[in-house]
Motif scaffolding. Structure first.
Motif, PDB file in Angstrom:
ATOM      1  N   MET A  80       0.854  -1.178   0.184  1.00 36.01           N
ATOM      2  CA  MET A  80       0.097  -0.186   0.184  1.00 36.01           C
ATOM      3  C   MET A  80       0.779   1.336  -0.047  1.00 36.01           C
ATOM      4  O   MET A  80       1.918   1.298   0.672  1.00 36.01           O
ATOM      5  CB  MET A  80      -1.056  -0.022   1.330  1.00 36.01           C
ATOM      6  CG  MET A  80      -1.817   1.088   1.166  1.00 36.01           C
ATOM      7  SD  MET A  80      -3.351   0.426   2.348  1.00 36.01           S
ATOM      8  CE  MET A  80      -3.816   2.093   2.701  1.00 36.01           C
ATOM      9  N   PHE A 125       0.712   5.366   0.891  1.00 40.95           N
ATOM     10  CA  PHE A 125      -0.403   6.256   1.667  1.00 40.95           C
ATOM     11  C   PHE A 125      -0.451   7.547   1.023  1.00 40.95           C
ATOM     12  O   PHE A 125       0.599   7.933   0.523  1.00 40.95           O
ATOM     13  CB  PHE A 125       0.222   6.283   3.108  1.00 40.95           C
ATOM     14  CG  PHE A 125      -0.106   4.764   3.671  1.00 40.95           C
ATOM     15  CD1 PHE A 125      -1.250   4.631   4.309  1.00 40.95           C
ATOM     16  CD2 PHE A 125       1.159   3.906   3.726  1.00 40.95           C
ATOM     17  CE1 PHE A 125      -1.473   3.175   5.155  1.00 40.95           C
ATOM     18  CE2 PHE A 125       0.784   2.580   4.247  1.00 40.95           C
ATOM     19  CZ  PHE A 125      -0.322   2.288   4.896  1.00 40.95           C
ATOM     20  N   GLN A 126      -1.247   8.104   1.731  1.00 39.30           N
ATOM     21  CA  GLN A 126      -1.657   9.638   1.427  1.00 39.30           C
ATOM     22  C   GLN A 126      -0.529  10.681   2.002  1.00 39.30           C
ATOM     23  O   GLN A 126       0.094  11.600   1.050  1.00 39.30           O
ATOM     24  CB  GLN A 126      -2.957  10.387   1.821  1.00 39.30           C
ATOM     25  CG  GLN A 126      -3.194  11.635   1.511  1.00 39.30           C
ATOM     26  CD  GLN A 126      -4.719  11.907   2.156  1.00 39.30           C
ATOM     27  OE1 GLN A 126      -5.192  11.191   2.526  1.00 39.30           O
ATOM     28  NE2 GLN A 126      -4.833  13.375   1.770  1.00 39.30           N
ATOM     29  N   ASP A 127      -0.196  10.728   3.266  1.00 43.96           N
ATOM     30  CA  ASP A 127       0.697  11.751   3.808  1.00 43.96           C
ATOM     31  C   ASP A 127       2.011  11.391   3.525  1.00 43.96           C
ATOM     32  O   ASP A 127       2.569  10.699   4.430  1.00 43.96           O
ATOM     33  CB  ASP A 127       0.182  11.892   5.107  1.00 43.96           C
ATOM     34  CG  ASP A 127       0.946  13.030   5.801  1.00 43.96           C
ATOM     35  OD1 ASP A 127       1.903  13.690   5.123  1.00 43.96           O
ATOM     36  OD2 ASP A 127       0.847  13.234   6.822  1.00 43.96           O
ATOM     37  N   SER A 187       3.929  11.579   7.243  1.00 42.53           N
ATOM     38  CA  SER A 187       3.794  10.220   8.324  1.00 42.53           C
ATOM     39  C   SER A 187       3.854   9.141   8.003  1.00 42.53           C
ATOM     40  O   SER A 187       3.781   8.181   8.802  1.00 42.53           O
ATOM     41  CB  SER A 187       2.407  10.778   8.957  1.00 42.53           C
ATOM     42  OG  SER A 187       1.494  10.130   8.158  1.00 42.53           O
ATOM     43  N   SER A 188       4.193   8.891   6.717  1.00 41.42           N
ATOM     44  CA  SER A 188       4.310   7.755   6.259  1.00 41.42           C
ATOM     45  C   SER A 188       5.593   6.795   6.246  1.00 41.42           C
ATOM     46  O   SER A 188       5.693   5.751   6.067  1.00 41.42           O
ATOM     47  CB  SER A 188       3.758   7.292   4.902  1.00 41.42           C
ATOM     48  OG  SER A 188       4.316   8.129   3.824  1.00 41.42           O
ATOM     49  N   LEU A 189       6.708   7.548   6.531  1.00 37.92           N
ATOM     50  CA  LEU A 189       7.842   7.218   6.747  1.00 37.92           C
ATOM     51  C   LEU A 189       8.458   7.425   8.300  1.00 37.92           C
ATOM     52  O   LEU A 189       8.141   8.592   8.855  1.00 37.92           O
ATOM     53  CB  LEU A 189       8.810   7.854   5.909  1.00 37.92           C
ATOM     54  CG  LEU A 189       8.566   7.701   4.254  1.00 37.92           C
ATOM     55  CD1 LEU A 189       9.483   8.673   3.709  1.00 37.92           C
ATOM     56  CD2 LEU A 189       8.710   6.161   4.088  1.00 37.92           C
TER      57      LEU A 189
END
Lengths: 575, 309
Positions: free
Chosen positions: A396, A398-400, A403-405
């Motif tokens: 998946m 993600f959008q942001d 914050s996804s790392l």
């Protein structure tokens, strides 16, 4: 005469790492009844201009040069107290988030009447009459009753109307609107823009509208100023800028805007802001690491099949079951995704589209219903070990990107984590080779591996996310609003990258977005969601040319019209 | 992007905002210097102390109750005077600070381990587990920390055979002070965990298949440590004070290995007979140490979260 005249505006932000010049010698004018759009991508300095005009620069920012005139009167060197009198009285403001620009503890009446009394020196009764009249003008039904409500009793769009009423209440000469519709859904955006346009004409108010959205620009503005890295690169009538731009930045910006009317093969010339590292071009999938271990065998039927999915969220928790309240975020949704297909889900906020993605990926357990992956029901697997086989095949994005790392890990470890966990490589050295190769493949240099996420821009971080998702060698990729937090030119790059990868690796994709033009560019088939229900599923072309469900027709009709935009140099796909 | 080489850890620290804020804050610099001096002199007490107060051969009863060196009857061998048994006050302070600091650090680490683990579990698992852990925390919070420490100390004294008392008291003390302080960590960590677990990087890790234990250790823990370090610094000061209080009340470390608190209690008995130095100097040492650590903690809190000011 010009209403608002900005001359040679220069704004600096001193910091211990040197002074950042956010705005460099910008000249702008706004005439009565005119809407001037300031467009640019993040960091272009467009919001800073608005804040400087009203004297609300965030410290340590300071105006280091230039002059601002309001009706011929110089206002930039006024005292704080005098500037305060101008704000709200002569210059109205509309901010991005209607939720935070109203005081939640006061009724609309209190806020409006107080402002009117303060600025117009009317009596209480007169002020109230005026407040009701204003609410009526901005299209709030039943203003006599609604005026006694608190902000939380209004929906997002209604709240923004109240904010507009608040901005108008002292009969300002100029209104500065900073991203006034960015927090709103498309359908509401269209109404708000129309309202602003109308009021501006009627009252002969000058409006400065700051936005990143070409759709808003095309819809509402008379003239456009294009900002790039603190410089005003081009200014002209909206017709001219959108239809026949001169500056190369404007050209690339306009070509990067996704269109709803045509489907492009690729987005052209999009690397004006952020140069893409030379991406390793088309690789030989039969020999490359990414291609190994992919012999899943031919499958019969769809790869993903979702059956009667229901997801319930508890809105009011209670000890006893009968006291609990809940609502269905996803309500009996069923669809199939064929192997090698890009399936889109489009819908407004709260429609349940992200919830569907999270159920398929296994993050949420559905209340009822089933998710079949290549014939196996994922909701009935039970053990983590059995699930791992499928997790490897399904990733998946993600959008942001912020914050996804995990900010405490190096990019190397972030991308290597799935490889190590699923034991896809035999030695540490092999893992490192694969990671650097993946990073190069998504358009980042190999040096990226030793750095930390905060050293990268949003677009680059999204590339890291993509590299991490590819690291399990998946055959199914879920993209949840992968570009909605990115600037248009970066969005174009990421969409190009996703298209390329999908072709090279034969990926199956679930692409979730609220943005219809993006859906048109990316998807083969589309499902439209509304309030947890799937209202229509159709081939992309059919959906855009001949929508069946009334809701789809409404969504399409409310889309910003981008037909004024130049089509020069676009690589249009012909069916 | 071309020429960026891997920055070393030290280079990154020197470039960080926190280091910058440190070099601009005289309070932080002075208090950290004071703390370091106390820690240094405590750790190296056997090598730098002017005399060994626990070497019975070296102690001479004739030296007892000498005033500080600058007083008329003072002896230059004992800068801050001696106690009733002829032990140099300066040296006993240095040895005493060893015990105080050991108990302080050990109990803080113990609190951290218990509090952080329970906080992580509470925040990440949620539901019943969360409710149970947090209610236990609430119950414990309704008792003063010193009361819990006293209670545990009393229980331990009852359980452990008498001849072993002196050997185990210090560990009982660490356990008692440590267990009375875990709640703060648990609450803070739980709050941060609730925020972090909904961030997309945790969801990404779950989709990869990483197990909850690893997610907590590798992803959540490093991201919740900021506020924990602030609490730990301030807690260190509190732990040292608690230890001193317990020792002053006579339930702490035995007089054979006196801590600062024990020294203050012993000296207290002589305060009215004119031998003020026996209690004042250990007391001053305690105040300076605790104040320095506290100021350091305050600065750290402001530096990490400027909005809290």
């Amino acid at each position: 005469m010009e209403l608002l005249d900005i001359k040679g505006l220069q704004i600096e932000f001193p910091s211990r790492r040197g002074t950042v010049v956010a705005v460099k010698g910008v000249n702008l004018t706004v005439r009565p009844g005119e809407v001037l759009g300031v467009v640019g991508e993040s960091g272009a300095g467009k919001s800073t201009i608005g804040n400087a005009v009203i004297g609300l620069l965030d410290p340590p920012g300071q105006m280091s040069g230039g002059e601002v005139f309001l009706k011929g009167e110089k206002i930039n060197d006024l005292s704080y107290e005098e500037k305060r009198k101008i704000r709200g009285r002569r210059i109205g403001m509309i901010f991005q988030d209607p939720l935070t620009s109203l005081d939640p503890l006061q009724t609309i009446e209190q806020q409006l009447v107080e402002t009117i009394e303060l600025h117009l020196k009317l009596g209480k009764k007169k002020s109230r009459e005026r407040a009701v009249d204003l609410l009526h003008q901005v299209g709030i039904p039943d203003p006599e009753v609604r005026i006694q409500n608190y902000p939380h009793q209004f929906s997002g769009g209604m709240r923004q109307r109240v904010v507009i009423a608040l901005a108008l209440c002292a009969e300002p000469e100029v209104i500065i609107a900073d991203e006034p519709t960015t927090a709103l859904d498309v359908s509401i955006q269209a109404q708000i823009l129309e309202l602003m346009r109308k009021l501006c004409r009627e009252k002969q108010v000058g409006m400065l509208i700051i936005t990143h959205d070409m759709g808003v620009i095309a819809d509402i503005t008379d003239r456009v100023a294009v900002m790039f890295q603190g410089n005003l690169v081009e200014e002209g009538t909206t017709q001219k800028i959108l239809g026949n731009p001169d500056h190369p930045y404007t050209k690339s910006l306009i070509s990067a805007v996704p269109r709803a009317d045509v489907r492009l093969r690729r987005f052209p010339m999009v690397d004006y802001i952020e140069k893409e590292e030379d991406r390793k071009m088309l690789l030989d999938i039969s020999t490359h690491w990414l291609g190994q271990g992919r012999d899943f065998g031919k499958i019969e039927g769809p790869l993903i099949s979702v059956k009667d999915l229901v997801m319930t969220f508890v809105t009011k928790p209670a000890f006893l079951k009968k006291n609990r309240q809940s609502f269905n975020a996803v309500d009996s949704v069923s669809f199939d995704i064929k192997q090698g297909e890009v399936f889109g889900i489009v819908g407004e906020s709260g429609s349940g589209k992200s919830t569907v993605a999270r159920i398929i990926s296994g993050l949420y357990k559905p209340a009822s219903g089933a998710v079949f992956f290549d014939g196996t029901d994922l909701t009935q697997l039970g053990s983590e070990k059995k699930m791992d086989v499928f997790r490897k095949q399904m990733q998946m994005i993600f959008q942001d990107p912020f914050s996804s790392l995990n900010g405490r890990m190096r990019v190397m470890d972030i991308v290597a984590e799935p490889i190590r966990f699923h034991k896809l490589a035999s030695s540490n050295r092999e893992v490192e080779t694969i990671v650097t190769d993946l990073l190069e493949h998504v358009g980042l240099g190999r040096q990226a591996a030793v750095r930390f996420p905060h050293e990268f821009s949003g677009g680059q971080r999204q590339r890291i996310s993509i590299a991490r998702a590819l690291a399990t060698r998946p055959r199914f990729l879920i993209c949840d609003e992968p570009t909605s937090a990115l600037d248009v030119s970066i969005q174009a790059q990421i969409l190009n990258l996703l298209k390329d990868l999908q072709e090279e690796l034969g990926l199956t994709m679930l692409f979730i977005s609220h943005d219809l033009p993006v859906i048109r560019q990316m998807c083969d088939r589309v499902g439209v969601m509304k309030m947890g229900k799937l209202v229509e599923v159709a081939e992309t072309e059919a959906l855009f040319t001949n929508p069946q469900a009334p809701y789809t027709q409404e969504l399409l009709s409310l889309m910003p019209k981008l037909d004024k935009l130049s089509h020069k140099g676009l690589d249009v796909e012909t069916s | 992007m071309e020429n960026i080489v891997e920055k070393s850890r030290i280079a990154r620290i020197l470039d960080s905002d926190i280091w910058h804020s440190f070099t601009r804050s005289p309070v932080a610099i002075i208090s950290s210097i004071v703390t370091l001096i106390v820690i240094f002199s405590a750790v190296f007490a056997p090598f730098i102390a002017p005399n060994d107060p626990f070497d019975l051969v070296a102690i001479d009863i004739m030296d007892s109750s000498l005033p500080p060196a600058w007083e008329v009857e003072g002896d230059p061998r004992f800068l801050l005077g001696t106690d009733d048994q002829g032990r140099g006050i300066l040296s006993t302070i240095m040895y005493g600070a060893r015990i105080s600091l050991f108990v302080g650090f050990a109990s803080v680490i113990f609190s951290m381990i218990v509090g952080i683990s329970l906080g992580l579990i509470s925040g990440y698992v949620g539901g019943r587990t969360d409710a149970i852990i947090m209610r236990i925390a609430d119950i414990q919070l309704s008792f003063p920390a010193i009361l819990i420490a006293l209670l545990l100390d009393g229980v331990a004294r009852g359980l452990v055979p008498k001849e072993m008392h002196n050997d185990v008291t210090i560990y009982v003390l660490v356990f008692a002070i440590g267990i009375s302080g875990w709640v703060q960590y648990a609450r803070t960590v739980r709050g941060s965990t609730l925020v972090e677990k909904n961030k997309e990087y945790v969801q990404a890790a779950r989709i990869i298949g990483i197990r909850p234990g690893t997610i907590l250790r590798r992803h959540v823990l490093p991201n919740v440590m900021g506020p924990v370090m602030v609490i730990a610094t301030i807690h260190l000061a509190i732990a040292i004070i608690t230890e001193a209080t317990l020792s002053f009340l006579g339930v702490g470390v035995p007089p054979t290995t006196p801590s600062l608190g024990t020294l203050i209690r012993i000296g207290n008995e002589y305060l009215f007979s004119g031998e003020w130095w026996i209690t004042i100097f250990p007391g001053a040492a305690l105040v300076i140490l605790v104040l320095a650590v506290n100021l350091l903690g305050d600065w750290l809190r402001d530096a990490l979260n400027p909005k809290l000011r």
